[in-house]
Design a protein around this motif. Structure first.
Motif, mmCIF file in Angstrom:
data_model
loop_
_atom_site.group_PDB
_atom_site.id
_atom_site.type_symbol
_atom_site.label_atom_id
_atom_site.label_comp_id
_atom_site.label_asym_id
_atom_site.label_seq_id
_atom_site.Cartn_x
_atom_site.Cartn_y
_atom_site.Cartn_z
ATOM 1 N N TRP A 82 0.847 -1.190 0.000
ATOM 2 C CA TRP A 82 0.000 0.000 0.000
ATOM 3 C C TRP A 82 0.882 1.239 0.000
ATOM 4 N N ILE A 114 -7.076 6.024 -1.744
ATOM 5 C CA ILE A 114 -7.898 4.914 -2.235
ATOM 6 C C ILE A 114 -7.814 4.832 -3.755
ATOM 7 N N ASN A 173 -4.179 3.781 -4.940
ATOM 8 C CA ASN A 173 -3.807 2.384 -4.742
ATOM 9 C C ASN A 173 -4.680 1.432 -5.556
ATOM 10 N N PHE A 174 -5.964 1.763 -5.716
ATOM 11 C CA PHE A 174 -6.805 0.906 -6.565
ATOM 12 C C PHE A 174 -6.325 0.960 -8.005
ATOM 13 N N ARG A 222 -1.769 -4.513 2.672
ATOM 14 C CA ARG A 222 -2.097 -3.371 3.519
ATOM 15 C C ARG A 222 -1.710 -3.608 4.982
ATOM 16 N N ARG A 253 -13.607 0.333 -5.319
ATOM 17 C CA ARG A 253 -12.972 1.413 -4.554
ATOM 18 C C ARG A 253 -13.715 1.670 -3.250
ATOM 19 N N GLU A 254 -15.027 1.578 -3.279
ATOM 20 C CA GLU A 254 -15.814 1.753 -2.062
ATOM 21 C C GLU A 254 -15.472 0.677 -1.041
ATOM 22 N N LEU A 266 -12.660 -0.944 -0.880
ATOM 23 C CA LEU A 266 -11.303 -0.650 -0.443
ATOM 24 C C LEU A 266 -11.302 0.423 0.652
ATOM 25 N N GLU A 267 -12.158 1.416 0.479
ATOM 26 C CA GLU A 267 -12.238 2.516 1.443
ATOM 27 C C GLU A 267 -12.819 2.065 2.775
ATOM 28 N N SER A 322 -10.011 -2.803 5.640
ATOM 29 C CA SER A 322 -8.555 -2.687 5.781
ATOM 30 C C SER A 322 -7.848 -3.976 5.375
#
Length: 298
Positions: A97, A105, A108-109, A127, A261-262, A264-265, A268
């Motif tokens: 990460w 976010i 990294n995505f 991560r 992405r959501e 990922l946000e 963890s």
């Protein structure tokens, strides 16, 4: 001979977490070799980068018996590393990460997606510190052929990990039916039919994956994907999420990326992305090699 695991990094982002996880997976897969590819934008960072990789290599050898080679590139990341990564033909690419001041976010995505699509290799975004082997993986699946391909890869790379397939479904036209006053028991019947269809698809998938299917379980979430899956991942404390980057129409791809992405946000966990053979991306060229260090101390 088992292919090596490749760990890629950009100085000054630390390589330790990704290297430790790569070495742990290598040991579990009976792979005794790991390659480092590190990039830097300025030649003055070479000493710092080499020292970071040297420590990671020593730890991999002492803790897991994994021997490592290291190469160092000068140029933009990941473009400067991609040709080298493809030439190495690794079993898996691992990257850590990366910190980002404004859009961590998104940054990294996009890094994960771009490496996966350019290399056509499974890519692991690390991560968390690698204190223990992965215990529980979660895979959001639509039971498509690409999902089956992703699942086969994940089971091969995570041989000791329990894997839960999460299928988020909805009843087609439920909103309109409720607005029209359709009875709850009728909508309930539609929901049970949707659940049964998903369970039958899971059974077909499990039958094709025997005997490895013993590690699989199914969870059905009657909600839109995104947050429903993220909430489940957090509730069960899954330590890795598997994503299938399959071939999609442009609008569907945008929608998938938004949901990913959501997730990922809101979580963890580490992420493993597997690209479908049909998902192609233009090859990016590597840059000039500065240092090539094989074996021994750095």
């Amino acid at each position: 001979m088992v292919k090596p695991i490749l760990v890629i990094s950009e100085c000054p982002h630390p390589v330790g977490h990704a290297a430790a996880r790569g070495a742990m997976l290598a040991a579990a897969l009976q792979c005794r070799s790991m390659d480092f590819l590190s990039s830097m934008r300025e030649a003055t960072a070479l000493c710092e980068c080499m020292e970071d990789v040297k420590q990671a290599r020593a730890s991999a050898l002492l803790r897991f018996g994994v021997h490592c080679s290291a190469r160092f590139d000068f140029g933009a990341f990941p473009a400067s590393l991609m040709k080298r990564a493809i030439d190495a033909d690794p079993l898996l690419i691992a990257t850590a990460w990366q910190a980002h001041e404004w859009w961590p976010i998104l940054h990294n995505f996009n890094l994960l997606r771009d490496i996966c699509r350019a290399s056509m290799k499974p890519v692991l975004l690390v991560r968390q510190p690698a204190h223990k082997p992965y215990a529980h993986a979660v895979f959001p699946s639509d039971f498509s052929p690409d999902s089956l391909n992703t699942l086969k890869v994940a089971l091969r790379l995570l041989p000791a990990t329990r894997l839960t397939i999460v299928h988020a479904f909805h009843v087609p036209g439920e909103g309109q039916m409720r607005a029209a006053g359709v009875r709850d028991d009728v909508i309930g019947t539609c929901r049970r039919n949707a659940e049964r269809t998903a369970q039958e698809a899971f059974a077909r998938m499990a039958a094709e994956l025997r005997p490895r299917a013993a590690k699989l379980s199914l969870v059905l979430l009657p909600k839109p994907t995104g947050m429903a899956v993220a909430n489940y991942v957090n509730a069960v404390d899954a330590d890795i999420i598997v994503l299938s980057d399959s071939q999609r129409w442009l609008v569907d791809d945008w929608s998938w990326q938004t949901r990913a992405r959501e997730m990922l946000e809101k979580t963890s966990s580490d992420l493993l992305m597997v690209s479908s053979p049909n998902t192609r991306s233009p090859m990016v060229a590597g840059s000039r090699m500065l240092v090539n260090h094989e074996g021994g101390e750095g």
